[in-house]
Scaffold this active site. Structure first.
Site: not given
Ligand code: COA
Length: 260
Positions: A66, A112, A115, A135
């Site tokens: 999400a 999400g 999910e 989460e």
């Molecule tokens: N919500 C909002 N933005 C998200 C996102 C999320 N769940 N997951 C990734 N993004 C965005 C990042 O903020 C980034 O945006 P920006 O370039 O404007 O800063 C872009 O997507 C790329 O993500 P980034 O984190 O730079 O890539 P990465 O390769 O370093 O890491 C992940 C990849 C998937 C490990 C990392 O993005 C992450 O941990 N995301 C969140 C996962 C999460 O907790 N999901 C559950 C949410 S309830």
């Protein structure tokens, strides 16, 4: 129909819905959820669509969760609505569609995202896929059915561990857990899903929809799945698909199901 955050493409009986926010790793914001609801509703009501494939755009992510930026300032009431509305419009909605839904998990499927993949009827992952419900690392829990569906798919102990540790598992482990049915190289992921969809398409759409209802009944509160199976089984006998399927068998030819 024109969408802003997703794509929907129909070909040969298959509608492929692609979440299309690659720069945000296809994170689900409220606009995406509404568009998903519309796209799934449209595909479900399209007689020609026999299978729906859901995937993410780009090579990195299915859906990374999400959209955290959208709910970071929410209070309890807003969070309650977010979860309830999301489950109603998208996650439960997909799980209970009568058209089969296959998730093509082409990279990160987190929160999400996992999910959403779990709401599909089954999943195929690419070798680079990473899955988890992280989460609790953000101070919350899964809110789109993850606590229920992960336990149903991989068992309670594994779900507890995955959720408590906020860990990601790779595609091979997901396969061993039964979370995904196949693992394919990324360039072959959609081909594998299409091949599975083609097999499904050859069968009776009405019988498939009845099977989805009966299988899902086991996971619905207060519903006796065996009873649902009896009535769905009986309903099949009143359909043109049943007539065609049994007649074709007896005439030693391939059935051409009318879907009625
Ligand atoms: N919500 C909002 N933005 C998200 C996102 C999320 N769940 N997951 C990734 N993004 C965005 C990042 O903020 C980034 O945006 P920006 O370039 O404007 O800063 C872009 O997507 C790329 O993500 P980034 O984190 O730079 O890539 P990465 O390769 O370093 O890491 C992940 C990849 C998937 C490990 C990392 O993005 C992450 O941990 N995301 C969140 C996962 C999460 O907790 N999901 C559950 C949410 S309830």
């Amino acid at each position: 129909m024109k969408y802003n955050t997703i794509l929907s493409d129909y070909r040969d009986g298959i509608t492929t819905i692609t979440i299309n926010r690659p720069t945000k790793l296809n994170a689900l914001n409220s606009a995406t959820l509404l568009e998903l609801h519309t796209a799934f509703t449209t595909a479900e009501s399209d007689f020609d669509t026999k299978v729906i494939i859901i995937t993410g755009s780009g090579e990195k992510a299915f859906v990374a969760g999400a959209d955290i930026s959208e709910f970071a300032n929410y209070d309890e009431d807003q969070a309650f609505e977010l979860s309830k509305k999301g489950q109603h419009l998208v996650f439960d909605f997909i799980a209970n569609l009568s058209t089969p839904v296959i998730a093509a998990v082409n990279g990160f499927a987190l929160g999400g995202g996992l999910e959403l993949a779990m709401a599909a009827h089954f999943r195929v992952a690419s070798t680079n896929a990473r899955m988890g419900l992280p989460e609790v690392s953000l101070g919350l829990i899964p809110g789109y059915g993850g606590t229920q569906r992960l336990a149903q798919l991989v068992g309670k102990g594994r779900a507890m561990e995955l959720i408590m540790t906020a860990s990601m598992i790779d595609a091979e482990k997901a396969l061993a857990y039964g979370l995904v049915n196949y693992v394919e190289p990324q360039e072959e992921l959609l081909l594998k899903c299409i091949a599975l969809a083609d097999k499904i398409k050859a069968n009776s759409p009405l019988a498939i929809s009845a099977a989805i209802k009966a299988i899902n009944a086991n996971y619905s509160d207060g519903v006796n799945g065996y009873k649902v199976e009896i009535s769905e089984f009986a309903n099949c006998f009143g359909t043109g698909d049943f007539k065609e399927g049994t007649t074709a068998f007896l005439e030693k030819r391939k059935a051409k199901f009318p879907g009625k």
